[in-house]
Design an enzyme around this catalytic site. Structure first.
Site, short mmCIF file in Angstrom:
data_model
loop_
_atom_site.label_atom_id
_atom_site.label_comp_id
_atom_site.label_asym_id
_atom_site.label_seq_id
_atom_site.Cartn_x
_atom_site.Cartn_y
_atom_site.Cartn_z
N GLU A 1 -5.17 -8.73 -0.43
CA GLU A 1 -5.94 -8.39 0.77
C GLU A 1 -7.39 -8.23 0.34
OE1 GLU A 1 -4.57 -5.32 3.48
OE2 GLU A 1 -2.48 -5.85 3.06
N GLU B 1 0.84 -1.21 0.00
CA GLU B 1 0.00 0.00 0.00
C GLU B 1 0.87 1.26 0.00
OE1 GLU B 1 -3.26 -0.18 2.83
OE2 GLU B 1 -4.12 -1.90 1.79
N GLN C 1 -7.85 -11.45 7.71
CA GLN C 1 -6.57 -12.10 7.90
C GLN C 1 -6.78 -13.46 8.55
OE1 GLN C 1 -3.57 -9.67 9.75
NE2 GLN C 1 -4.04 -7.88 8.51
O1 AHR Z 1 -5.43 -5.81 6.89
C1 AHR Z 1 -5.36 -4.63 7.63
C2 AHR Z 1 -4.68 -3.51 6.86
O2 AHR Z 1 -5.44 -3.16 5.75
C3 AHR Z 1 -3.34 -3.82 6.27
O3 AHR Z 1 -2.29 -3.66 7.19
C4 AHR Z 1 -3.21 -2.82 5.18
O4 AHR Z 1 -2.40 -3.28 4.12
C5 AHR Z 1 -4.65 -2.57 4.76
O5 AHR Z 1 -4.94 -1.22 4.71
#
Ligand code: AHR
Length: 502
Positions: free
Chosen positions: A304, A173, A353
């Site tokens: 993600e 990011e 996650q």
């Molecule tokens: O998954 C949580 C956060 O979301 C991660 O650290 C980041 O990459 C995204 O903004």
């Protein structure tokens, strides 16, 4: 009448196992407690890794794990996480709760975890606050087997042999927490950093992943592709093998504003509409990629994705701990069907996650562990991993929803592996069962060898430590054979169904 037509003879490409990948960050209780408890813990562990969690992940067939972040990655200095644990440098985890990170889980522990799970390794480097040398040396430390300071250091720390590094991302990011860069600036930085990521073992090259866009920022994909996708030699892709995409489903705009468990029909459908938007996002990012890479040499890594709600009441807001209901199972089913259907470009996806953070497959509380509804969908869909996507299409399907919030009534994907056809279907309606006629192309006498369902109950249902099996994968009996290659399915409301035919 709703109808699903499958042409099992028309193969459309391989669904890479990595599409069923996961993400683990130094965030809240994901790594510490969720995965790693240390060798001296009373919680049963193997070399510090929780046995119950590792066993569940093996059962789910976790194919690849991304680490150490996330936003954490661009503040992480890997040398702080090697060597004697008591001497490891402590740091403040500024992104996630401001807690002290003692670095007791580092490169060696990550490699140990992946080896216990039996999954591929995906390491995310620090471009935001790290140096080219630091990143280059990390790759050398992990993958070089000859004589060098880095490889000797690894050996001195107990790992005689180099590890297999499968994927390496150059920053995370970088449009935001990874340095607030413009796409052109990041693109040039990416080119510089990746130059020094050496492939020490040409027989085991790792895949280089460039930081891609947030959600619908198509301009980022366009510009990074323009700067980084350069053909140096006919057989090469240029400087990158993959570009990422991050997309979170937040039912009420770009901020987590609503509860994970308390929702009405409007919020249910807004959430599913958010998940279904993945289709449009992939199509439009792929259009940008096609401009530079029409032969589809590089992959899109949706590394993600998942739901993001308010944290559970009373928990640390920086830890992103949320519950997981049948609604989340629907989001997983819908998203995975979309990834499958885009297997020509989507080569990896990592849900955020793995444990105790956002749309997790596992939740823990001390020595207790539960599998979430999302876990059961990943377990059910594991048969798609490495299978060939085949042509399938729905007709007679309308829209379902609340007010002007609409989603398709049904989504599906179908694959074949070792002569077995795997069909996964979601009925998105919150309260209406659906009848679906299903026909295959080949004039064969197909047998149902397995059929299961997640959901088909109150979409608010979820598992707790006191009631861990409220939402599980159950046998599905809603399928009737009407001819050798024809079936009628009765799909319960808010359900994800899997059928396997031979
Ligand atoms: O998954 C949580 C956060 O979301 C991660 O650290 C980041 O990459 C995204 O903004």
């Amino acid at each position: 009448m709703a109808r699903l037509v499958i042409n099992e003879t028309k193969k459309l490409g391989t669904i890479e196992p990595e599409v069923y990948g996961h993400f683990s960050e130094h965030l809240g209780r994901c790594i510490y407690e969720g995965l790693y408890v240390g060798e001296n813990s009373d919680i049963p562990n193997v070399n510090g890794m929780r046995k119950d969690v590792v066993d569940a992940l093996k059962e789910m067939k976790l194919p690849v794990l991304r680490w150490p972040g996330g936003c954490f990655a661009d503040e992480y200095h890997w040398k702080d996480g090697i060597g004697e644990k008591s001497k490891r440098k402590k740091m403040v985890n500024t992104h996630w709760g401001g807690v002290t990170e003692d670095n007791s889980f580092g490169t060696h522990e990550f490699m140990e975890l992946c080896s216990q799970i039996g999954c591929k390794t995906y390491v995310n480097g620090n471009l935001g606050s790290g140096t080219v040398q630091e990143m280059s040396e990390w790759v050398e430390y992990m993958t070089f087997d000859g004589e060098s300071h880095m490889s000797n250091l690894r050996k001195a720390n107990g790992a005689e042999k180099a590890w297999k590094l499968d994927y390496f991302a150059v920053g995370n990011e970088n449009w935001g927490c990874g340095g607030n860069m413009t796409p052109e600036y990041y693109g040039n930085e990416y080119r510089r950093y990746q130059t020094y990521l050496r492939q020490y073992d040409p027989n085991k090259p790792f895949v280089k992943v460039a930081c891609g866009a947030n959600s619908d920022d198509y301009d980022w994909t366009d510009k990074v592709m323009k700067v980084c996708f350069e053909k140096t030699q006919p057989e090469q892709h240029g400087f990158m093998d993959m570009i990422s995409l991050h997309y979170y489903t937040m039912p009420e705009g770009w901020e987590p504003k609503v509860s994970a468990t308390d929702f009405d029909a409007d919020l249910y459908y807004k959430t599913l509409r958010g998940a279904y938007k993945t289709e449009e996002l992939i199509n439009r990012h792929v259009t940008m990629m096609d401009k530079y890479d029409p032969e589809k040499k590089i992959g899109l890594a949706v590394d993600e994705w998942g739901t993001w709600y308010l944290v559970e009441p009373g928990t640390n807001p920086g830890f992103l701990y949320q519950q997981n209901t049948v609604r989340d199972a629907m989001v997983a089913g819908i998203s995975l069907n979309i990834f499958n259907k885009h297997c020509d470009r989507v080569k990896m996806a990592c849900i955020a996650q793995l444990v105790n953070v956002l749309q997790s497959v596992i939740l823990t509380d001390g020595d207790k562990m539960i599998k979430t509804p999302t876990y059961h969908v990943f377990h059910m869909y594991r048969h798609h991993q490495g299978a060939e996507l085949v042509e399938s299409s729905l007709s007679g399907i309308g829209q379902t929803g609340e007010g002007d919030v609409k989603v398709p009534e049904i989504t599906e994907s179908v694959s074949v592996k070792d002569g077995v056809i795997t069909i996964t279907i979601c009925n998105l309606s919150m309260n209406e069962a659906k009848t679906l006629d299903m026909q295959l192309a080949e004039d064969k006498d197909y047998e149902v060898i397995e059929a299961s369902v997640v959901g088909g109950q109150d979409p608010h249902d979820y598992n707790t430590f006191d009631d861990p099996n409220k939402v599980v994968e159950k046998a599905y009996d809603g399928i009737k054979k009407t001819a050798g290659n024809k079936f009628t399915l009765s799909l319960p409301a808010a359900s994800v169904v899997e059928i396997r035919l031979k």
